[in-house]
Motif scaffolding. Structure first.
Motif, short mmCIF file in Angstrom:
data_model
loop_
_atom_site.label_atom_id
_atom_site.label_comp_id
_atom_site.label_asym_id
_atom_site.label_seq_id
_atom_site.Cartn_x
_atom_site.Cartn_y
_atom_site.Cartn_z
N ILE A 30 -8.37 -53.11 -32.68
CA ILE A 30 -7.82 -54.47 -32.77
C ILE A 30 -6.31 -54.42 -32.58
CG2 ILE A 30 -7.47 -56.46 -34.28
CD1 ILE A 30 -10.12 -55.73 -35.64
N ALA A 31 -5.83 -55.25 -31.66
CA ALA A 31 -4.38 -55.29 -31.38
C ALA A 31 -3.74 -56.57 -31.89
CB ALA A 31 -4.14 -55.15 -29.88
N THR A 32 -4.47 -57.68 -31.85
CA THR A 32 -3.93 -58.95 -32.34
C THR A 32 -5.03 -59.74 -33.02
OG1 THR A 32 -4.43 -60.40 -30.44
CG2 THR A 32 -2.46 -59.02 -30.28
N THR A 33 -4.60 -60.67 -33.87
CA THR A 33 -5.53 -61.61 -34.50
C THR A 33 -5.05 -63.03 -34.22
OG1 THR A 33 -4.26 -61.29 -36.54
CG2 THR A 33 -6.32 -60.09 -36.34
N ASP A 34 -5.99 -63.99 -34.34
CA ASP A 34 -5.62 -65.38 -34.13
C ASP A 34 -5.06 -65.96 -35.43
OD1 ASP A 34 -7.79 -65.97 -35.78
OD2 ASP A 34 -9.10 -66.54 -34.12
N LYS A 35 -4.78 -67.26 -35.43
CA LYS A 35 -4.14 -67.88 -36.60
C LYS A 35 -5.04 -67.88 -37.83
CE LYS A 35 -1.02 -70.79 -33.91
NZ LYS A 35 -0.57 -72.18 -33.60
N LEU A 36 -6.34 -67.68 -37.61
CA LEU A 36 -7.28 -67.63 -38.73
C LEU A 36 -7.54 -66.20 -39.20
CD1 LEU A 36 -9.87 -70.31 -37.53
CD2 LEU A 36 -7.96 -70.61 -39.14
N GLY A 37 -6.86 -65.24 -38.54
CA GLY A 37 -7.02 -63.85 -38.92
C GLY A 37 -8.18 -63.15 -38.26
N ARG A 66 4.91 -64.50 -25.98
CA ARG A 66 4.53 -64.89 -27.33
C ARG A 66 5.72 -65.38 -28.14
NH1 ARG A 66 -0.15 -62.78 -29.82
NH2 ARG A 66 -1.61 -61.92 -28.31
N SER A 67 5.46 -66.36 -28.99
CA SER A 67 6.48 -66.82 -29.92
C SER A 67 6.70 -65.76 -30.99
CB SER A 67 6.02 -68.12 -30.58
OG SER A 67 4.87 -67.89 -31.38
N VAL A 68 7.73 -65.97 -31.82
CA VAL A 68 7.96 -65.06 -32.93
C VAL A 68 6.76 -65.04 -33.86
CG1 VAL A 68 9.40 -64.60 -34.95
CG2 VAL A 68 10.47 -65.33 -32.81
N GLU A 69 6.18 -66.21 -34.10
CA GLU A 69 5.00 -66.30 -34.97
C GLU A 69 3.83 -65.52 -34.39
OE1 GLU A 69 1.12 -67.43 -36.12
OE2 GLU A 69 1.99 -68.18 -34.24
N GLN A 72 4.10 -61.78 -34.70
CA GLN A 72 3.79 -61.28 -36.03
C GLN A 72 2.30 -60.98 -36.19
OE1 GLN A 72 5.38 -64.46 -38.42
NE2 GLN A 72 7.46 -63.66 -38.36
N ARG A 73 1.48 -61.52 -35.29
CA ARG A 73 0.04 -61.26 -35.34
C ARG A 73 -0.37 -60.12 -34.40
NH1 ARG A 73 -2.17 -65.36 -33.18
NH2 ARG A 73 -0.57 -66.97 -33.02
N VAL A 74 0.63 -59.41 -33.86
CA VAL A 74 0.37 -58.21 -33.06
C VAL A 74 0.42 -57.01 -33.99
CG1 VAL A 74 1.23 -56.74 -31.20
CG2 VAL A 74 1.32 -59.23 -30.97
N ILE A 76 1.01 -53.89 -33.89
CA ILE A 76 1.72 -52.70 -33.40
C ILE A 76 3.08 -52.70 -34.11
CG2 ILE A 76 2.73 -51.54 -31.39
CD1 ILE A 76 0.65 -52.93 -29.65
N PRO A 77 3.47 -51.60 -34.74
CA PRO A 77 4.68 -51.60 -35.58
C PRO A 77 5.99 -51.45 -34.79
CG PRO A 77 3.63 -49.46 -35.68
CD PRO A 77 2.72 -50.33 -34.84
N PHE A 78 6.39 -52.51 -34.11
CA PHE A 78 7.68 -52.49 -33.41
C PHE A 78 8.80 -52.58 -34.45
CE2 PHE A 78 4.76 -54.56 -30.29
CZ PHE A 78 4.78 -53.56 -29.34
N GLN A 79 9.83 -51.75 -34.27
CA GLN A 79 10.88 -51.64 -35.29
C GLN A 79 12.30 -51.85 -34.76
OE1 GLN A 79 10.10 -51.22 -38.50
NE2 GLN A 79 7.91 -50.96 -38.08
N HIS A 80 12.44 -52.19 -33.48
CA HIS A 80 13.77 -52.14 -32.89
C HIS A 80 14.18 -53.44 -32.20
CE1 HIS A 80 13.86 -47.85 -33.73
NE2 HIS A 80 12.64 -47.78 -33.22
N GLY A 81 13.55 -54.55 -32.60
CA GLY A 81 13.89 -55.82 -31.99
C GLY A 81 12.81 -56.30 -31.04
N ALA A 82 13.01 -57.48 -30.46
CA ALA A 82 12.02 -58.05 -29.56
C ALA A 82 12.63 -59.17 -28.75
CB ALA A 82 10.82 -58.59 -30.36
N VAL A 83 12.01 -59.41 -27.60
CA VAL A 83 12.32 -60.60 -26.78
C VAL A 83 11.06 -61.45 -26.78
CG1 VAL A 83 12.82 -61.43 -24.46
CG2 VAL A 83 14.01 -59.40 -25.34
#
Length: 259
Positions: A30-37, A66-69, A72-74, A76-83
């Motif tokens: 699993i890489a992402t979940t929807d708004k309901l989890g 993807r939006s910031v929100e 957050q449902r991805v 994958i532990p990104f630790q260095h910022g995002a666009v």
């Protein structure tokens, strides 16, 4: 110099894909979940290996529509910022919105406020000869970023026909991105390429680190051009476009390369 490479990478269809595009098996992760989890996107085993290698070897910056929100449902532990949001928002390593970039976006948005306000309703009218759509404006950080139209019926695809009806003012100030039954009209100042350029200039101004990029779609080509090296998934939109362009070039000239 032992600094890790800086890698800018698209997410959807580069590192993972929705279950509609790839039926998950026990080997998928699993890489992402929807708004309901609920599970939404999965990584193939090869993609899992690739992601682990990226995270261990470099500072990885997701570059995504993807939006910031939604980021957050991805899982994958990104630790260095995002666009995020096609370049409308930049997050620093502290996961906070980059205020310098935000001010630039707000100033540019103010100049197009009337156009962005009118677009959702105008698109409904432009689509009437072809089919039914729904529209909305993507907003973030208290302001408008871009406008989306989505077909109510998935087939037949007709969104490309709407472009001919767009006013000259829209085409002058915005670019259009179509992905199947989704159409996005995005102001030119909202750009993955411009956001990545800003990120590099702010966070690696000396350009001393190796900069790499990966993306799957034609809309990723701009930010990939900011990188020292870049790549694309096999059979992706970019890969197919490159193969077709090479074939056409060879057919036209009779050889590969430049004489």
């Amino acid at each position: 110099m032992n600094a890790k490479p800086l890698i800018f990478v698209d997410l959807d269809d580069t590192l993972f894909q929705t279950h509609r595009k790839s039926t998950p098996t026990p080997l998928h992760k699993i890489a992402t979940t929807d708004k309901l989890g609920e599970p939404l996107s999965y990584m193939l085993p090869k993609q899992q290996i690739f992601v682990n290698w990226l995270l261990e070897s470099a500072e990885v910056i997701p570059v995504t529509a993807r939006s910031v929100e939604a980021l957050q449902r991805v899982h994958i532990p990104f630790q260095h910022g995002a666009v995020c949001s096609h370049g409308g928002t930049i997050l620093g390593a502290n996961k906070q919105v980059d205020q310098e970039w935000l001010v630039l976006q707000q100033q540019a948005t103010a100049e197009l406020e009337h156009l962005l306000n009118d677009l959702p309703n105008a698109l409904l009218d432009y689509a009437k000869p072809f089919g039914s759509i729904r529209t909305w404006t993507v907003e973030e950080n208290g302001g408008k970023i871009y406008t989306v139209a989505k077909q109510n019926d998935p087939e037949p695809l007709f969104l490309s026909k709407i472009i001919a009806n767009l006013p000259a003012e829209v085409l002058e100030h915005c670019y259009v991105h179509i992905n199947g039954n989704n159409l996005a009209i995005i102001p030119k100042f909202v750009s993955k390429q411009k956001a990545v350029e800003f990120f590099i200039n702010k966070y690696d101004p000396e350009r001393e680190r190796a900069i790499l990029g990966w993306g799957d779609s034609l809309s990723d080509a701009g930010f990939l051009a900011c990188c020292d090296w870049f790549g694309m998934p096999k059979n992706s939109q970019l890969d197919k476009f490159l193969a077709q362009s090479l074939m056409q070039d060879h057919h036209a000239k009779g050889y590969l390369g430049h004489g």
